[in-house]
Design a protein around this motif. Structure first.
Motif, mmCIF file in Angstrom:
data_model
loop_
_atom_site.group_PDB
_atom_site.id
_atom_site.type_symbol
_atom_site.label_atom_id
_atom_site.label_comp_id
_atom_site.label_asym_id
_atom_site.label_seq_id
_atom_site.Cartn_x
_atom_site.Cartn_y
_atom_site.Cartn_z
ATOM 1 N N ASP A 23 -76.764 -4.993 31.923
ATOM 2 C CA ASP A 23 -76.254 -6.311 31.535
ATOM 3 C C ASP A 23 -74.760 -6.285 31.251
ATOM 4 O OD1 ASP A 23 -76.182 -4.953 29.145
ATOM 5 O OD2 ASP A 23 -77.289 -6.458 28.007
ATOM 6 N N GLY A 24 -74.141 -5.105 31.335
ATOM 7 C CA GLY A 24 -72.700 -4.998 31.141
ATOM 8 C C GLY A 24 -72.269 -4.820 29.697
ATOM 9 N N THR A 25 -73.203 -4.607 28.794
ATOM 10 C CA THR A 25 -72.860 -4.402 27.387
ATOM 11 C C THR A 25 -72.103 -3.087 27.244
ATOM 12 O OG1 THR A 25 -74.860 -5.556 26.730
ATOM 13 C CG2 THR A 25 -73.782 -4.236 25.051
ATOM 14 N N PRO A 26 -70.888 -3.139 26.670
ATOM 15 C CA PRO A 26 -70.098 -1.924 26.537
ATOM 16 C C PRO A 26 -70.609 -1.035 25.405
ATOM 17 C CG PRO A 26 -68.949 -3.739 25.516
ATOM 18 C CD PRO A 26 -70.192 -4.319 26.164
ATOM 19 N N GLY A 27 -70.209 0.206 25.408
ATOM 20 C CA GLY A 27 -70.538 1.125 24.324
ATOM 21 C C GLY A 27 -70.894 2.495 24.848
ATOM 22 N N SER A 76 -87.121 -2.800 22.402
ATOM 23 C CA SER A 76 -88.457 -2.531 22.928
ATOM 24 C C SER A 76 -88.998 -1.217 22.367
ATOM 25 C CB SER A 76 -88.426 -2.464 24.455
ATOM 26 O OG SER A 76 -87.770 -1.280 24.869
ATOM 27 N N ARG A 77 -90.291 -1.041 22.461
ATOM 28 C CA ARG A 77 -90.913 0.205 21.987
ATOM 29 C C ARG A 77 -90.340 1.415 22.723
ATOM 30 N NH1 ARG A 77 -94.613 -0.429 18.319
ATOM 31 N NH2 ARG A 77 -95.937 -2.266 18.234
ATOM 32 N N GLN A 78 -90.073 1.270 24.000
ATOM 33 C CA GLN A 78 -89.521 2.364 24.793
ATOM 34 C C GLN A 78 -88.108 2.725 24.311
ATOM 35 O OE1 GLN A 78 -89.324 1.558 28.964
ATOM 36 N NE2 GLN A 78 -88.669 3.613 29.491
ATOM 37 N N GLN A 79 -87.314 1.735 23.953
ATOM 38 C CA GLN A 79 -85.945 1.985 23.497
ATOM 39 C C GLN A 79 -85.913 2.606 22.106
ATOM 40 O OE1 GLN A 79 -84.517 -2.017 23.801
ATOM 41 N NE2 GLN A 79 -83.529 -1.641 25.770
ATOM 42 N N ARG A 80 -86.924 2.387 21.302
ATOM 43 C CA ARG A 80 -86.940 2.887 19.925
ATOM 44 C C ARG A 80 -86.938 4.410 19.866
ATOM 45 N NH1 ARG A 80 -90.560 -1.333 16.465
ATOM 46 N NH2 ARG A 80 -89.766 -3.171 17.515
ATOM 47 N N ARG A 81 -87.522 5.050 20.872
ATOM 48 C CA ARG A 81 -87.656 6.508 20.869
ATOM 49 C C ARG A 81 -86.299 7.201 20.747
ATOM 50 N NH1 ARG A 81 -90.380 7.494 25.650
ATOM 51 N NH2 ARG A 81 -92.105 6.442 24.646
ATOM 52 N N GLY A 82 -85.293 6.737 21.474
ATOM 53 C CA GLY A 82 -83.987 7.387 21.460
ATOM 54 C C GLY A 82 -82.921 6.603 20.727
ATOM 55 N N LEU A 83 -83.334 5.661 19.933
ATOM 56 C CA LEU A 83 -82.404 4.715 19.319
ATOM 57 C C LEU A 83 -81.292 5.375 18.504
ATOM 58 C CD1 LEU A 83 -81.979 1.651 19.082
ATOM 59 C CD2 LEU A 83 -83.299 1.732 16.980
ATOM 60 N N PHE A 84 -81.599 6.429 17.770
ATOM 61 C CA PHE A 84 -80.618 7.054 16.897
ATOM 62 C C PHE A 84 -80.041 8.347 17.485
ATOM 63 C CE2 PHE A 84 -83.192 4.465 14.019
ATOM 64 C CZ PHE A 84 -82.195 3.778 13.350
ATOM 65 N N LYS A 85 -80.322 8.631 18.764
ATOM 66 C CA LYS A 85 -79.791 9.824 19.417
ATOM 67 C C LYS A 85 -78.420 9.499 20.016
ATOM 68 C CE LYS A 85 -84.284 11.668 20.682
ATOM 69 N NZ LYS A 85 -85.191 11.943 21.805
ATOM 70 N N PRO A 86 -77.439 10.397 19.825
ATOM 71 C CA PRO A 86 -76.106 10.166 20.396
ATOM 72 C C PRO A 86 -76.161 10.037 21.922
ATOM 73 C CG PRO A 86 -76.070 12.018 18.876
ATOM 74 C CD PRO A 86 -77.504 11.633 19.064
ATOM 75 N N PHE A 87 -75.418 9.099 22.438
ATOM 76 C CA PHE A 87 -75.253 8.844 23.874
ATOM 77 C C PHE A 87 -76.526 8.377 24.568
ATOM 78 C CE2 PHE A 87 -72.125 12.166 22.761
ATOM 79 C CZ PHE A 87 -70.979 11.413 22.956
ATOM 80 N N ASP A 88 -77.566 8.089 23.823
ATOM 81 C CA ASP A 88 -78.811 7.596 24.415
ATOM 82 C C ASP A 88 -78.774 6.079 24.365
ATOM 83 O OD1 ASP A 88 -81.355 7.065 25.289
ATOM 84 O OD2 ASP A 88 -82.275 8.665 24.120
ATOM 85 N N ARG A 89 -78.505 5.473 25.500
ATOM 86 C CA ARG A 89 -78.393 4.024 25.574
ATOM 87 C C ARG A 89 -79.498 3.456 26.436
ATOM 88 N NH1 ARG A 89 -73.428 1.590 27.554
ATOM 89 N NH2 ARG A 89 -74.372 -0.156 26.530
ATOM 90 N N PRO A 90 -79.974 2.277 26.085
ATOM 91 C CA PRO A 90 -80.949 1.625 26.960
ATOM 92 C C PRO A 90 -80.260 1.209 28.258
ATOM 93 C CG PRO A 90 -80.274 0.134 25.227
ATOM 94 C CD PRO A 90 -79.660 1.476 24.923
ATOM 95 N N ASP A 91 -81.013 0.727 29.182
ATOM 96 C CA ASP A 91 -80.458 0.239 30.441
ATOM 97 C C ASP A 91 -79.338 -0.746 30.137
ATOM 98 O OD1 ASP A 91 -79.967 -0.581 33.046
ATOM 99 O OD2 ASP A 91 -81.629 -2.006 33.037
ATOM 100 N N SER A 92 -78.125 -0.401 30.538
ATOM 101 C CA SER A 92 -76.972 -1.254 30.234
ATOM 102 C C SER A 92 -76.532 -2.045 31.448
ATOM 103 C CB SER A 92 -75.824 -0.400 29.693
ATOM 104 O OG SER A 92 -75.453 0.574 30.634
#
Length: 76
Positions: free
Chosen positions: A31-35, A13-29
Motif C-alpha cells: 500500500d506504499g506505507t513507509p517505514g 491481522s492474526r498473521q501480522q501479530r506473530r512478527g509485530l514486535f520483531k525488528p524489520f518484520d513488516r507486513p505486506d507494504s
C-alpha cells in the motif's frame, strides 16, 4: 502506570501479530506505507529496559489497541 493506546486504523491481522514486535518484520507494504519495521520493536525494548512491557491487546474492535505498562517508584 498502565496506559492504553488505541487507533482507528485497519487493524492487525492474526498473521501480522506473530512478527509485530520483531525488528524489520513488516507486513505486506504494497500500500506504499513507509517505514523500516523498527517502531514497535524499539518501543517494546525501551519499555522493557525500564522494567515495563508493551503488548498488543487482543480485541474485536476496529484498529489496534496497545497496552504500555511502566513501573512507578513511589518511595520518593
Amino acid at each position: 502506570v498502565r496506559m492504553t493506546i488505541a487507533d482507528n486504523g485497519p487493524g492487525i491481522s492474526r498473521q501480522q501479530r506473530r512478527g509485530l514486535f520483531k525488528p524489520f518484520d513488516r507486513p505486506d507494504s504494497s500500500d506504499g506505507t513507509p517505514g523500516l519495521g523498527l517502531g514497535l520493536a524499539l518501543a517494546r525494548s525501551l519499555a522493557r529496559a525500564q522494567g515495563g512491557e508493551l503488548e498488543l491487546a487482543s480485541n474485536d474492535v476496529p484498529g489496534a489497541v496497545f497496552i504500555l505498562t511502566l513501573p512507578v517508584d513511589i518511595s520518593r
